[in-house]
Scaffold this motif. Sequence first.
Motif, PDB file in Angstrom:
ATOM      1  N   ARG A  54      89.276 -37.691   7.481  1.00 25.07           N
ATOM      2  CA  ARG A  54      90.296 -38.181   6.544  1.00 25.07           C
ATOM      3  C   ARG A  54      90.691 -37.065   5.587  1.00 25.07           C
ATOM      4  O   ARG A  54      89.869 -36.222   5.195  1.00 25.07           O
ATOM      5  CB  ARG A  54      89.787 -39.386   5.753  1.00 25.07           C
ATOM      6  CG  ARG A  54      88.557 -39.091   4.916  1.00 25.07           C
ATOM      7  CD  ARG A  54      88.134 -40.272   4.064  1.00 25.07           C
ATOM      8  NE  ARG A  54      86.895 -39.988   3.352  1.00 25.07           N
ATOM      9  CZ  ARG A  54      86.454 -40.672   2.302  1.00 25.07           C
ATOM     10  NH1 ARG A  54      87.154 -41.682   1.828  1.00 25.07           N
ATOM     11  NH2 ARG A  54      85.306 -40.366   1.712  1.00 25.07           N
ATOM     12  N   CYS A  87      92.480 -36.870   1.847  1.00 26.97           N
ATOM     13  CA  CYS A  87      92.752 -37.773   0.722  1.00 26.97           C
ATOM     14  C   CYS A  87      93.536 -37.048  -0.362  1.00 26.97           C
ATOM     15  O   CYS A  87      93.113 -35.985  -0.831  1.00 26.97           O
ATOM     16  CB  CYS A  87      91.444 -38.292   0.117  1.00 26.97           C
ATOM     17  SG  CYS A  87      90.261 -38.915   1.317  1.00 26.97           S
ATOM     18  N   CYS A  97      94.089 -40.749   8.094  1.00 24.75           N
ATOM     19  CA  CYS A  97      92.851 -40.723   8.865  1.00 24.75           C
ATOM     20  C   CYS A  97      93.099 -40.447  10.345  1.00 24.75           C
ATOM     21  O   CYS A  97      94.115 -40.872  10.913  1.00 24.75           O
ATOM     22  CB  CYS A  97      92.143 -42.078   8.758  1.00 24.75           C
ATOM     23  SG  CYS A  97      91.943 -42.697   7.078  1.00 24.75           S
ATOM     24  N   TRP A 116      87.074 -46.843   0.817  1.00 21.94           N
ATOM     25  CA  TRP A 116      87.212 -45.387   0.718  1.00 21.94           C
ATOM     26  C   TRP A 116      86.015 -44.752   0.010  1.00 21.94           C
ATOM     27  O   TRP A 116      86.004 -43.566  -0.245  1.00 21.94           O
ATOM     28  CB  TRP A 116      88.507 -45.028  -0.011  1.00 21.94           C
ATOM     29  CG  TRP A 116      88.836 -45.983  -1.116  1.00 21.94           C
ATOM     30  CD1 TRP A 116      88.381 -45.968  -2.389  1.00 21.94           C
ATOM     31  CD2 TRP A 116      89.703 -47.121  -1.010  1.00 21.94           C
ATOM     32  NE1 TRP A 116      88.889 -47.032  -3.093  1.00 21.94           N
ATOM     33  CE2 TRP A 116      89.712 -47.756  -2.272  1.00 21.94           C
ATOM     34  CE3 TRP A 116      90.471 -47.661   0.035  1.00 21.94           C
ATOM     35  CZ2 TRP A 116      90.458 -48.905  -2.514  1.00 21.94           C
ATOM     36  CZ3 TRP A 116      91.213 -48.809  -0.221  1.00 21.94           C
ATOM     37  CH2 TRP A 116      91.200 -49.414  -1.484  1.00 21.94           C
ATOM     38  N   THR A 153      85.719 -35.146   5.269  1.00 20.09           N
ATOM     39  CA  THR A 153      86.668 -35.453   4.194  1.00 20.09           C
ATOM     40  C   THR A 153      87.188 -34.178   3.546  1.00 20.09           C
ATOM     41  O   THR A 153      86.413 -33.259   3.267  1.00 20.09           O
ATOM     42  CB  THR A 153      85.995 -36.314   3.115  1.00 20.09           C
ATOM     43  OG1 THR A 153      85.564 -37.555   3.689  1.00 20.09           O
ATOM     44  CG2 THR A 153      86.943 -36.614   1.963  1.00 20.09           C
TER      45      THR A 153
END
Length: 541
Positions: A406, A408, A465, A507, A516
């Motif tokens: 993912r 972010c 994602c 999350w 991440t």
Amino acid sequence: MYCNEYINFAQITIVFPKKFFNFEKFSILTILKIDTMFTPEDLALLKQKGISEKQIEEQLHCFETGFPYLKLEAPAGLGNGILALDDTAIDHYLDVWDEYLASNPTIVKFVPASGAASRMFKNLFEFVDADYTEPTTEFEKKFFSHIKDFAFYADLNKVCLEKEGRDIDALVAAGQYKEIVANLLSEKGLNYGALPKGMLKFHHYPDADRTAIEEHLAEGAMYARNEAGDVNVHFTVSHEHLPYFKKVVADKQALYEKEYDVKYHISFSEQKPSTDTIAADMENKPFRDKGKLLFRPGGHGALIENLNDIDADVIFIKNIDNVVPDRIKPDTVRFKKIIGGVLVSLKKQIDAYVSMLESGKYTMDDVREVILFLQQQLFTRHPDIKKMEDAELVVYLLKKLRRPLRVCGMVKNVGEPGGGPFLVYNADGSFSPQILESSQIDLKNPASKAMFDKSTHFNPVDLVCAVKNRKNEKYDLPKYVDKKTGFISYKSKNGKDLKALELPGLWNGAMSDWNTLFVEVPISTFNPVKTVNDLLREQHQ
């Protein structure tokens, strides 16, 4: 029971013959617990929900022990977990995203939209119950002085005329403020106090007013369409609100398909009953309401199951209330494409490294390159990596690379509530980027408190994602949840106190074992509506 020798009540111990059991001693308290914890009706309810007795026992254990604080390495910052992109990098990732779209991937915009909007109107509910009749608090005064600026004003004015025989101006002149609020919130009027946020009119346009659902449809057409013009949008909704969502989609889908020249594929899912959690009393025993076990929704962390059911190459995640009018969507759309480009680039490199390591055809220089990628691009480090033997090292690297990914968006901390980005230790001794809530950090620990105070960014729930491996096989997302990162809150039911258990946040702990990367995005991309007066902010006008 078949007792072989004796029951010693002083020690509360039973000795059993081995021919009946593969153990010799067994606590009578455990036996009593097994025999009396659940009634036949309880067991039928568990079966109906798809919840095992083991799950209940694990949840009750969580009430007893609580959840441990997480060990921090540092707050994530620019160059240390958070990527700040210059103009050249931005242009590059925009090109990467556009090139990726040309391959006609399956992209889904995943929108958590469960729950009613009642918390948006907390202040107005309090006003209705107050012992005064005119606006008194600053919140109340602001609401009424700017009431004509809300997108729902025309609807509210109409319903006031129908139900009260007066329009809003006349009701204000007569001091009937509570009647106005009642027609906004209650079932006799617009019922906004019980509707989901997605159904509320957020923004006014010259030709129409848009609900939050409609804004997500418009937004999806701007960055989540593939070359064929397909736009996939998935809403997670509560069971009672599903008909409302379906009606809005039925009424509006064709309109937005024509406006944006796309074809929508809109789907819905509900939080699964199997993700409900048992409520406990103050002694950590199952809470019963009128003799029946009480279960509560497991929070947004339960949606990891819904996310796991999505078959897509790329999934964008964004909350239902974080939308803006078209006039200021460009920043949002631009940075959605940018973080999408970052994701696609990382995924391509990860797949190449996994393929190389799995083939066995690599040199130690290749291995060192993978280590540097893990450390410098994914900000994942293991303090003892130099002590690992070659074979152990490759196993470790593959384990870290073969995970969901993912990217972010993170905005600078300007005092908004929400979790934040940190570098956090994992069970295997490594540390990596994770999103934490303040409740997961031991703020009584001076070192942890200092890191919390130095945190520069917070989480606006702006995720993209990749949930498939290099062979295009889906990862089983629940396997990457850290079950030790739930939350316990205190509630009441019919005047009795209870403890409620929330699963690891979607999350937060539900994605703690993902690869991440945080990317700094402008604050203009974050415009949540937590209270009705937030709709009066310039960004929503």
